[in-house]
Design a protein around this motif. Structure first.
Motif, PDB file in Angstrom:
ATOM      1  N   GLY A  20      14.046  43.662  13.196  1.00 31.49           N
ATOM      2  CA  GLY A  20      15.436  43.884  12.815  1.00 31.49           C
ATOM      3  C   GLY A  20      16.179  44.853  13.724  1.00 31.49           C
ATOM      4  O   GLY A  20      15.747  45.164  14.831  1.00 31.49           O
ATOM      5  N   ARG A  21      17.324  45.336  13.221  1.00 30.18           N
ATOM      6  CA  ARG A  21      18.242  46.184  13.980  1.00 30.18           C
ATOM      7  C   ARG A  21      18.471  47.502  13.252  1.00 30.18           C
ATOM      8  O   ARG A  21      19.513  47.681  12.617  1.00 30.18           O
ATOM      9  N   PRO A  22      17.559  48.445  13.349  1.00 31.20           N
ATOM     10  CA  PRO A  22      17.797  49.728  12.682  1.00 31.20           C
ATOM     11  C   PRO A  22      18.910  50.502  13.396  1.00 31.20           C
ATOM     12  O   PRO A  22      19.119  50.348  14.591  1.00 31.20           O
ATOM     13  N   GLY A  23      19.636  51.325  12.637  1.00 30.00           N
ATOM     14  CA  GLY A  23      20.621  52.220  13.232  1.00 30.00           C
ATOM     15  C   GLY A  23      22.045  51.729  13.223  1.00 30.00           C
ATOM     16  O   GLY A  23      22.926  52.379  13.784  1.00 30.00           O
ATOM     17  N   TYR A  24      22.328  50.601  12.590  1.00 31.84           N
ATOM     18  CA  TYR A  24      23.683  50.071  12.588  1.00 31.84           C
ATOM     19  C   TYR A  24      24.326  50.067  11.201  1.00 31.84           C
ATOM     20  O   TYR A  24      25.413  49.515  11.024  1.00 31.84           O
ATOM     21  N   LEU A  25      23.697  50.705  10.223  1.00 32.76           N
ATOM     22  CA  LEU A  25      24.225  50.691   8.862  1.00 32.76           C
ATOM     23  C   LEU A  25      25.599  51.355   8.783  1.00 32.76           C
ATOM     24  O   LEU A  25      26.472  50.899   8.044  1.00 32.76           O
ATOM     25  N   ALA A  26      25.837  52.397   9.568  1.00 26.89           N
ATOM     26  CA  ALA A  26      27.138  53.071   9.574  1.00 26.89           C
ATOM     27  C   ALA A  26      28.260  52.133  10.025  1.00 26.89           C
ATOM     28  O   ALA A  26      29.429  52.376   9.731  1.00 26.89           O
ATOM     29  N   PHE A  27      27.897  51.064  10.728  1.00 30.12           N
ATOM     30  CA  PHE A  27      28.870  50.084  11.186  1.00 30.12           C
ATOM     31  C   PHE A  27      28.925  48.871  10.255  1.00 30.12           C
ATOM     32  O   PHE A  27      29.568  47.862  10.578  1.00 30.12           O
ATOM     33  N   GLY A  28      28.212  48.935   9.135  1.00 32.35           N
ATOM     34  CA  GLY A  28      28.228  47.860   8.157  1.00 32.35           C
ATOM     35  C   GLY A  28      27.196  46.774   8.381  1.00 32.35           C
ATOM     36  O   GLY A  28      27.245  45.731   7.747  1.00 32.35           O
ATOM     37  N   LEU A  29      26.229  47.017   9.278  1.00 38.20           N
ATOM     38  CA  LEU A  29      25.208  46.011   9.570  1.00 38.20           C
ATOM     39  C   LEU A  29      23.858  46.503   9.062  1.00 38.20           C
ATOM     40  O   LEU A  29      23.319  47.495   9.552  1.00 38.20           O
ATOM     41  N   SER A  30      23.322  45.804   8.064  1.00 41.68           N
ATOM     42  CA  SER A  30      21.995  46.167   7.557  1.00 41.68           C
ATOM     43  C   SER A  30      20.940  45.852   8.612  1.00 41.68           C
ATOM     44  O   SER A  30      21.184  45.093   9.549  1.00 41.68           O
ATOM     45  N   ARG A  31      19.767  46.435   8.443  1.00 45.67           N
ATOM     46  CA  ARG A  31      18.686  46.265   9.416  1.00 45.67           C
ATOM     47  C   ARG A  31      18.318  44.800   9.613  1.00 45.67           C
ATOM     48  O   ARG A  31      18.061  44.349  10.720  1.00 45.67           O
TER      49      ARG A  31
END
Length: 157
Positions: A20-31
């Protein structure tokens, strides 16, 4: 183009998934990433490779796949009925998939998410550090019948 794995029939929600993509939750994208990360690690262990490689995630059922080159595969996660050229094979195990042979993966016998791993891993473009599909955000797409999935060279015997 030659080599890889050809998808002849795809079950619903067949996608490439990694961690997945950790680190993008602040931009509205879950892992996002694989629903069963342990199954990714198990497949990597069965093939003797890192668990960062993408696998095919099969939600509920798999499909029909043709080896366009000699491959090593592993099947993990929710057990599904699987056969190579009509001969039933074990789940949670690794197998040789010779060029030209057909792998058939049916419905889940228990659980939901099963995984098909290949030696060397699948090759796919990365978006935001992952090649896994994140369908809700529009990153990547489901794998469809007729798709040829490229495979990285397998360095193991």
């Amino acid at each position: 183009m030659s080599g890889g794995l050809i998808v002849h029939r795809a079950g619903p929600s067949l996608t490439l998934q990694d961690l997945g993509r950790p680190g993008y939750l602040a931009f509205g994208l879950s892992r996002g990433g694989a629903a069963d990360r342990l199954a990714l690690a198990e497949g990597a262990a069965l093939l003797g490779q890192g668990d960062q490689l993408a696998a095919l995630e099969m939600a509920g059922m798999g499909g029909d796949f043709e080896a366009a080159q000699d491959l090593r595969i592993a099947l993990t996660g929710a057990p599904m009925r699987a056969a190579i050229d009509g001969t039933r094979i074990a789940w949670n195990a690794s197998h040789a998939l010779p060029q030209g042979s057909t792998l058939t993966i049916g419905g889940a016998e228990t659980g939901t998410y099963g995984y098909l791993h290949v030696g060397g891993g699948f090759t796919a473009p990365q978006q935001l550090g992952s090649c896994g599909a994140h369908l809700a955000s529009g990153l990547g797409t489901a794998v469809q019948a007729g798709t040829r999935l490229d495979v990285t060279q397998d360095h193991a015997p």
